[in-house]
Design an enzyme around this catalytic site. Structure first.
Site, PDB file in Angstrom:
ATOM      1  CE1 TYR A 181      19.512  -0.889 -14.357  1.00  0.00           C
ATOM      2  CE2 TYR A 181      19.640   1.551 -14.165  1.00  0.00           C
ATOM      3  CZ  TYR A 181      19.860   0.233 -13.517  1.00  0.00           C
ATOM      4  OH  TYR A 181      20.287   0.147 -12.279  1.00  0.00           O
ATOM      5  CG  PHE A 219       0.220  -4.661   6.878  1.00  0.00           C
ATOM      6  CD1 PHE A 219      -0.991  -5.284   6.799  1.00  0.00           C
ATOM      7  CD2 PHE A 219       1.134  -5.029   5.896  1.00  0.00           C
ATOM      8  CE1 PHE A 219      -1.271  -6.589   5.928  1.00  0.00           C
ATOM      9  CE2 PHE A 219       1.097  -5.949   5.039  1.00  0.00           C
ATOM     10  CZ  PHE A 219      -0.269  -6.920   5.143  1.00  0.00           C
ATOM     11  CG  ASP A 220       1.791  -8.655   8.398  1.00  0.00           C
ATOM     12  OD1 ASP A 220       1.740  -7.923   7.484  1.00  0.00           O
ATOM     13  OD2 ASP A 220       1.805 -10.003   8.244  1.00  0.00           O
ATOM     14  CG  ASP A 256       0.323   0.859   4.983  1.00  0.00           C
ATOM     15  OD1 ASP A 256       0.282   0.456   3.876  1.00  0.00           O
ATOM     16  OD2 ASP A 256       0.722   0.043   5.996  1.00  0.00           O
ATOM     17  CB  ALA A 302      -2.350  -1.661   0.563  1.00  0.00           C
TER      18      ALA A 302
HETATM   19  C1  LIG Z   1      -0.293  -5.392   1.881  1.00  0.00           C
HETATM   20  C2  LIG Z   1       0.037  -4.514   2.735  1.00  0.00           C
HETATM   21  C3  LIG Z   1       1.520  -4.021   2.964  1.00  0.00           C
HETATM   22  C4  LIG Z   1       2.663  -4.594   2.562  1.00  0.00           C
HETATM   23  O1  LIG Z   1       2.689  -4.707   1.059  1.00  0.00           O
HETATM   24  P1  LIG Z   1       3.299  -5.993   0.283  1.00  0.00           P
HETATM   25  O2  LIG Z   1       2.922  -5.551  -1.061  1.00  0.00           O
HETATM   26  O3  LIG Z   1       2.426  -7.178   0.595  1.00  0.00           O
HETATM   27  O4  LIG Z   1       4.738  -6.079   0.523  1.00  0.00           O
HETATM   28  C5  LIG Z   1       1.651  -3.123   3.739  1.00  0.00           C
HETATM   29  N1  LIG Z   1       0.569  -2.255   4.342  1.00  0.00           N
HETATM   30  C6  LIG Z   1      -0.874  -2.655   4.201  1.00  0.00           C
HETATM   31  C7  LIG Z   1      -1.980  -2.102   4.796  1.00  0.00           C
HETATM   32  C8  LIG Z   1      -0.921  -4.036   3.425  1.00  0.00           C
HETATM   33  O5  LIG Z   1      -2.184  -4.335   3.116  1.00  0.00           O
END
Ligand SMILES: *Cc1c(COP(=O)(O)O)cnc(C)c1O
Length: 458
Positions: free
Chosen positions: A72, A124-125, A215, A217
């Site tokens: 944990y 992003f959405d 952001d 990803a």
């Molecule tokens: C996928 C994504 C997110 C959100 O991530 P999740 O893992 O789907 O919750 C945020 N910003 C960008 C640019 C993304 O491509």
């Protein structure tokens, strides 16, 4: 002869996928209320809905799964992830979260208040969702070139510094908690941001005392594009480029389901101890204790390994060349694709594809449905459905671009699959003039409606 590119992996395990008939698909899509998210995966032959969490893990990542420590608190897996983040991204503090939007939820719980403004390149959405849910506003400051799908600009994800400075100048600074730079910029077509731009955004924001959040990803794909497109970086390694990129950020959110090549996971990277402390409280409330944050130990191990693999040039080169391969095939059929082709997906300009469907009838969604019926290929609308309604007026927002996105999962499909997709879309393109009506909404949610919306033919 110059040797062609080929994948930097071979295949050890396979998974069957099912073909279907057109009649079956017509029935299934109707049962799904013309929302492709409602299809069952076995009703799909080639799934290009997203590259998120759909990648194939390597033998090394699977080995790491067996070494996961499920304690944990203070698990060795936490430290493995911490070391990878420190080594590759150079963030002193981090919080694991179960995915990217959870990282947004935790960090924005500290930073965003009602009435705030959050500028950036196209958000992003889920990022926009988390901002608007807090009654704050996301402001798109992407360069104008990004909205013309035919301009071959190498860095269409760039922030327009004049637009950004206007936001800084014309609003009380305490209303602007941060600027968010999405690398690569998903919403404008998987387009990269140049190092020069990252640096200038950082310098400008520091001048006004505003935090810069990445952001992140697809940060590794962004680094790849800097290497191959930006002067002065051709001889640098991806890992060196990544380090410089993040030197221009105060914090980052990460969906590890993309460039860390895992099926689930995310994190926040931070430099400021005080911000880390504040975010830790929300992490514990929403995600889990700060040394696991919604992730299993084995998943943290696979993620750490994925960060190393995902920042290897050979991996990125074969991935991005596969995306380019699909793009080139489509272009050879005359299909209007967004150029230059981006990192993780091919985007088709649906307004140019269909020129007689009214914008009120969801042009890109119509294309996604037609492609599915034609071939069993699942793609996704990035257009009016995804843009949601204006939070104040509740009117539909019509984005400049109506795109069909075909996202390519990492290490999953072969170029034969890409070829199938290209021919399927070419068949729809051939009969495009016979399609002049689209769809209307019969049910929708308040926010992020595209996931659950129900539609009917006009
Ligand atoms: C996928 C994504 C997110 C959100 O991530 P999740 O893992 O789907 O919750 C945020 N910003 C960008 C640019 C993304 O491509």
């Amino acid at each position: 002869m110059k040797l062609p590119y080929a994948e930097n992996h071979k295949i050890k395990m396979v998974e069957s996928i099912k073909r279907s008939t057109r009649t079956e698909r017509e029935k299934w899509i109707k049962e799904a209320n013309f929302n492709l998210f409602n299809l069952r995966s076995d009703q799909v032959y080639i799934d290009l809905l997203t590259d998120s969490g759909t990648g194939a893990m390597s033998n090394k990542q699977w080995s790491e799964m067996m070494l996961g420590d499920e304690s944990y608190a203070g698990a060795s897996s936490y430290y493995k992830m911490k070391n990878a983040i420190k080594e590759i991204l150079e963030f002193e503090y981090f919080l694991p979260t179960h995915q990217g939007r959870a990282a947004e939820n935790v960090l924005f719980s500290v930073l965003v208040k009602e009435g705030d403004l959050v500028p950036g390149n196209s958000h992003f959405d889920t990022t926009k969702g988390h901002i608007e849910f807090r009654k704050a506003r996301a402001i798109d400051c992407t360069i104008d070139e990004a909205f013309d799908t035919t301009i071959e600009h190498p860095f269409k994800g760039n922030v327009d510094l004049n637009k950004l400075e206007e936001v800084y100048k014309n609003n009380p600074i305490e209303k602007i908690p941060m600027v968010i730079v999405t690398v690569t910029c998903n919403s404008s077509g998987g387009q990269p941001v140049s190092m020069q731009n990252l640096k200038e955004v950082y310098q400008l924001s520091k001048k006004y005392g505003i935090k810069v959040i990445f952001d992140s990803a697809r940060f590794a794909e962004n680094a790849y594009f800097i290497k191959v497109r930006e002067k002065g970086y051709e001889n640098k390694s991806i890992k060196e480029i990544v380090k410089e990129m993040f030197s221009y950020a105060d914090a980052m959110t990460m969906s590890s389901k993309k460039d860390a090549i895992v099926n689930m996971g995310g994190f926040i990277g931070l430099r400021d101890k005080e911000l880390f402390r504040k975010a830790s409280m929300f992490n514990i409330m929403f995600e889990g204790y700060i040394t696991y944050g919604g992730m299993s130990g084995r998943d943290m191990n696979a993620l750490a390994q994925g960060l190393y693999e995902g920042t290897e040039f050979d991996f990125l080169d074969s991935r991005i060349k596969q995306v380019e391969f699909l793009g080139d095939r489509l272009k050879s059929f005359g299909i209007p694709v967004l150029v230059p082709t981006g990192g993780h997906a091919i985007f088709v300009d649906a307004k140019k594809f269909f020129n007689n469907i009214p914008k009120e009838q969801y042009i890109a969604q119509t294309l996604a449905i037609e492609l599915y019926i034609e071939s069993g290929v699942r793609a996704v609308e990035i257009g009016t459905l995804m843009a949601d309604r204006d939070p104040v007026t509740r009117e539909n927002r019509y984005p400049e671009l109506e795109l069909l996105r075909m996202a390519i999962p990492r290490r999953v499909y072969t170029n034969n699959h890409m070829d199938y997709v290209a021919v399927a879309l070419a068949n729809v393109y051939e009969r495009r003039n016979k399609i002049s009506t689209g769809f209307k909404i019969i049910k929708e949610a308040q926010i992020l409606r595209h996931f659950t919306v129900e539609l009917e033919r006009v």
